[in-house]
Design a protein around this motif. Sequence first.
Motif, PDB file in Angstrom:
ATOM      1  N   GLU A  81       0.821  -1.220   0.000  1.00 20.10           N
ATOM      2  CA  GLU A  81       0.000   0.000   0.000  1.00 20.10           C
ATOM      3  C   GLU A  81       0.846   1.256   0.000  1.00 20.10           C
ATOM      4  O   GLU A  81       0.425   2.304  -0.485  1.00 20.10           O
ATOM      5  CB  GLU A  81      -0.883   0.026   1.247  1.00 20.10           C
ATOM      6  CG  GLU A  81      -2.293  -0.441   1.003  1.00 20.10           C
ATOM      7  CD  GLU A  81      -3.056  -0.614   2.306  1.00 20.10           C
ATOM      8  OE1 GLU A  81      -2.862   0.209   3.228  1.00 20.10           O
ATOM      9  OE2 GLU A  81      -3.814  -1.591   2.401  1.00 20.10           O
ATOM     10  N   ARG A 102      -7.159   1.199 -12.929  1.00 24.10           N
ATOM     11  CA  ARG A 102      -7.814   1.173 -11.616  1.00 24.10           C
ATOM     12  C   ARG A 102      -7.231   0.109 -10.692  1.00 24.10           C
ATOM     13  O   ARG A 102      -7.336   0.223  -9.461  1.00 24.10           O
ATOM     14  CB  ARG A 102      -9.315   0.944 -11.796  1.00 24.10           C
ATOM     15  CG  ARG A 102     -10.072   1.024 -10.491  1.00 24.10           C
ATOM     16  CD  ARG A 102     -11.550   0.804 -10.671  1.00 24.10           C
ATOM     17  NE  ARG A 102     -12.237   2.009 -11.088  1.00 24.10           N
ATOM     18  CZ  ARG A 102     -13.013   2.095 -12.162  1.00 24.10           C
ATOM     19  NH1 ARG A 102     -13.196   1.054 -12.936  1.00 24.10           N
ATOM     20  NH2 ARG A 102     -13.604   3.223 -12.464  1.00 24.10           N
ATOM     21  N   ARG A 105      -6.831   0.060  -6.852  1.00 20.90           N
ATOM     22  CA  ARG A 105      -7.618   1.148  -6.240  1.00 20.90           C
ATOM     23  C   ARG A 105      -9.073   0.979  -6.676  1.00 20.90           C
ATOM     24  O   ARG A 105      -9.653   1.836  -7.329  1.00 20.90           O
ATOM     25  CB  ARG A 105      -7.109   2.511  -6.728  1.00 20.90           C
ATOM     26  CG  ARG A 105      -5.979   3.158  -5.960  1.00 20.90           C
ATOM     27  CD  ARG A 105      -6.371   3.703  -4.585  1.00 20.90           C
ATOM     28  NE  ARG A 105      -7.624   4.442  -4.537  1.00 20.90           N
ATOM     29  CZ  ARG A 105      -7.777   5.703  -4.932  1.00 20.90           C
ATOM     30  NH1 ARG A 105      -6.764   6.397  -5.380  1.00 20.90           N
ATOM     31  NH2 ARG A 105      -8.943   6.282  -4.867  1.00 20.90           N
ATOM     32  N   ASP A 107     -11.734   1.283  -5.405  1.00 19.04           N
ATOM     33  CA  ASP A 107     -12.688   2.287  -4.946  1.00 19.04           C
ATOM     34  C   ASP A 107     -12.722   3.516  -5.856  1.00 19.04           C
ATOM     35  O   ASP A 107     -13.596   4.366  -5.724  1.00 19.04           O
ATOM     36  CB  ASP A 107     -12.308   2.741  -3.539  1.00 19.04           C
ATOM     37  CG  ASP A 107     -10.909   3.362  -3.511  1.00 19.04           C
ATOM     38  OD1 ASP A 107      -9.955   2.669  -3.932  1.00 19.04           O
ATOM     39  OD2 ASP A 107     -10.775   4.527  -3.105  1.00 19.04           O
ATOM     40  N   ALA A 108     -11.753   3.639  -6.763  1.00 19.78           N
ATOM     41  CA  ALA A 108     -11.623   4.876  -7.540  1.00 19.78           C
ATOM     42  C   ALA A 108     -12.731   5.020  -8.585  1.00 19.78           C
ATOM     43  O   ALA A 108     -13.003   4.104  -9.364  1.00 19.78           O
ATOM     44  CB  ALA A 108     -10.257   4.920  -8.227  1.00 19.78           C
ATOM     45  N   GLU A 112     -11.676   9.769 -11.356  1.00 21.47           N
ATOM     46  CA  GLU A 112     -10.371   9.736 -10.692  1.00 21.47           C
ATOM     47  C   GLU A 112      -9.356   8.993 -11.563  1.00 21.47           C
ATOM     48  O   GLU A 112      -8.183   9.373 -11.650  1.00 21.47           O
ATOM     49  CB  GLU A 112     -10.528   9.028  -9.342  1.00 21.47           C
ATOM     50  CG  GLU A 112      -9.777   9.710  -8.215  1.00 21.47           C
ATOM     51  CD  GLU A 112      -9.867   8.914  -6.917  1.00 21.47           C
ATOM     52  OE1 GLU A 112      -8.864   8.869  -6.202  1.00 21.47           O
ATOM     53  OE2 GLU A 112     -10.939   8.336  -6.638  1.00 21.47           O
ATOM     54  N   ARG A 156      -1.329   4.206 -13.508  1.00 21.99           N
ATOM     55  CA  ARG A 156      -1.705   3.348 -12.386  1.00 21.99           C
ATOM     56  C   ARG A 156      -1.024   3.826 -11.100  1.00 21.99           C
ATOM     57  O   ARG A 156      -1.655   3.910 -10.045  1.00 21.99           O
ATOM     58  CB  ARG A 156      -1.298   1.914 -12.714  1.00 21.99           C
ATOM     59  CG  ARG A 156      -1.732   0.902 -11.703  1.00 21.99           C
ATOM     60  CD  ARG A 156      -1.140  -0.443 -12.030  1.00 21.99           C
ATOM     61  NE  ARG A 156      -1.919  -1.199 -12.999  1.00 21.99           N
ATOM     62  CZ  ARG A 156      -1.491  -2.329 -13.557  1.00 21.99           C
ATOM     63  NH1 ARG A 156      -0.292  -2.793 -13.294  1.00 21.99           N
ATOM     64  NH2 ARG A 156      -2.262  -2.971 -14.414  1.00 21.99           N
ATOM     65  N   SER A 160      -2.435   5.597  -7.343  1.00 21.72           N
ATOM     66  CA  SER A 160      -2.095   5.080  -6.027  1.00 21.72           C
ATOM     67  C   SER A 160      -1.797   6.242  -5.076  1.00 21.72           C
ATOM     68  O   SER A 160      -1.305   7.286  -5.489  1.00 21.72           O
ATOM     69  CB  SER A 160      -0.884   4.150  -6.141  1.00 21.72           C
ATOM     70  OG  SER A 160       0.025   4.392  -5.103  1.00 21.72           O
ATOM     71  N   LYS A 161      -2.096   6.037  -3.802  1.00 18.23           N
ATOM     72  CA  LYS A 161      -1.850   7.095  -2.822  1.00 18.23           C
ATOM     73  C   LYS A 161      -0.567   6.847  -2.040  1.00 18.23           C
ATOM     74  O   LYS A 161      -0.316   7.508  -1.038  1.00 18.23           O
ATOM     75  CB  LYS A 161      -3.040   7.183  -1.866  1.00 18.23           C
ATOM     76  CG  LYS A 161      -4.284   7.731  -2.553  1.00 18.23           C
ATOM     77  CD  LYS A 161      -5.482   7.736  -1.634  1.00 18.23           C
ATOM     78  CE  LYS A 161      -6.629   8.516  -2.282  1.00 18.23           C
ATOM     79  NZ  LYS A 161      -7.917   8.212  -1.637  1.00 18.23           N
TER      80      LYS A 161
END
Length: 241
Positions: A81, A102, A105, A107-108, A112, A156, A160-161
């Motif tokens: 992560e 995606r 992620r 949830d994106a 986004e 990609r 990502s965060k």
Amino acid sequence: ENVQGEIGMEHVTFGYLENQPVLKDISLHAKKGQKIAFVGSTGAGKTTITNLLNRFYEIWEGKITIDGVDIRENGLESLRENIALVLQDTHLFTGTVMENIRYGRLDAADEEVIAAAKTANADAFIRRLQNGYDTVLEGDGANLSQGQRQLLNIARAALSKAPVLVMDEATSSVDTITERQIQEGMDALMKDRTTFVIAHRLSTIRNSDMIMVLEHGRIIERGTHTELLQRQGRYYELYTG
Ligand code: DUT
Ligand code: MG
């Protein structure tokens, strides 16, 4: 969990085969948001350093930390992560462009994903594909060019965060326009993240906070571009050679 992305390596020694060390006594420190570049001849150990940061292998000796915490203490899941990867070989799967970006992620929202593609400079080429973001990619993106696959990888990672970014720059001979797009995408990606970048084109890492020159598994020189040029050592040779 609020990971800053400081990276430490202390006296790291490692080899793939018993009694054959490939990295010897590697120590370094990257502050939050810094860009650390690794250069050196083929086989010097650059990719191995990033393999170890990702815990693809276990080190023999020493310690690797993120925010001061040994990476062996937290699970692999938390490591995945916290580190975004842009590697030489792309990892695309059979699915749409949207699904491929995606990845990781889930949830994106679509918006986004598209914003990440724009950050990566991938949006324009994607829109030119037959079905845009809904275009289905063949296994590992066989119906795309190498440069296009790289741009999707960057998109990609942009989604990502993760506070840490690892990039193994492609050696590929893409055209100069794509190369510039890739470079711009990577620059956007590095902003605000601690980055380990393996550079094959030295022109792309001049602005790094620290450049590490590896030779036979050791860091033989370290410094900024200007410092290393003044030193007239191995980096100078690589750069001017
Ligand atoms: N090596 C192995 N097994 C592996 C990977 C590498 O034995 O699975 C060896 C090859 C080399 C050394 O480790 O002698 C370092 O390899 P690495 O891939 O780290 O070198 P590099 O600096 O990334 O080389 P390149 O510029 O060719 O990517
Ligand atoms: Mg390598």
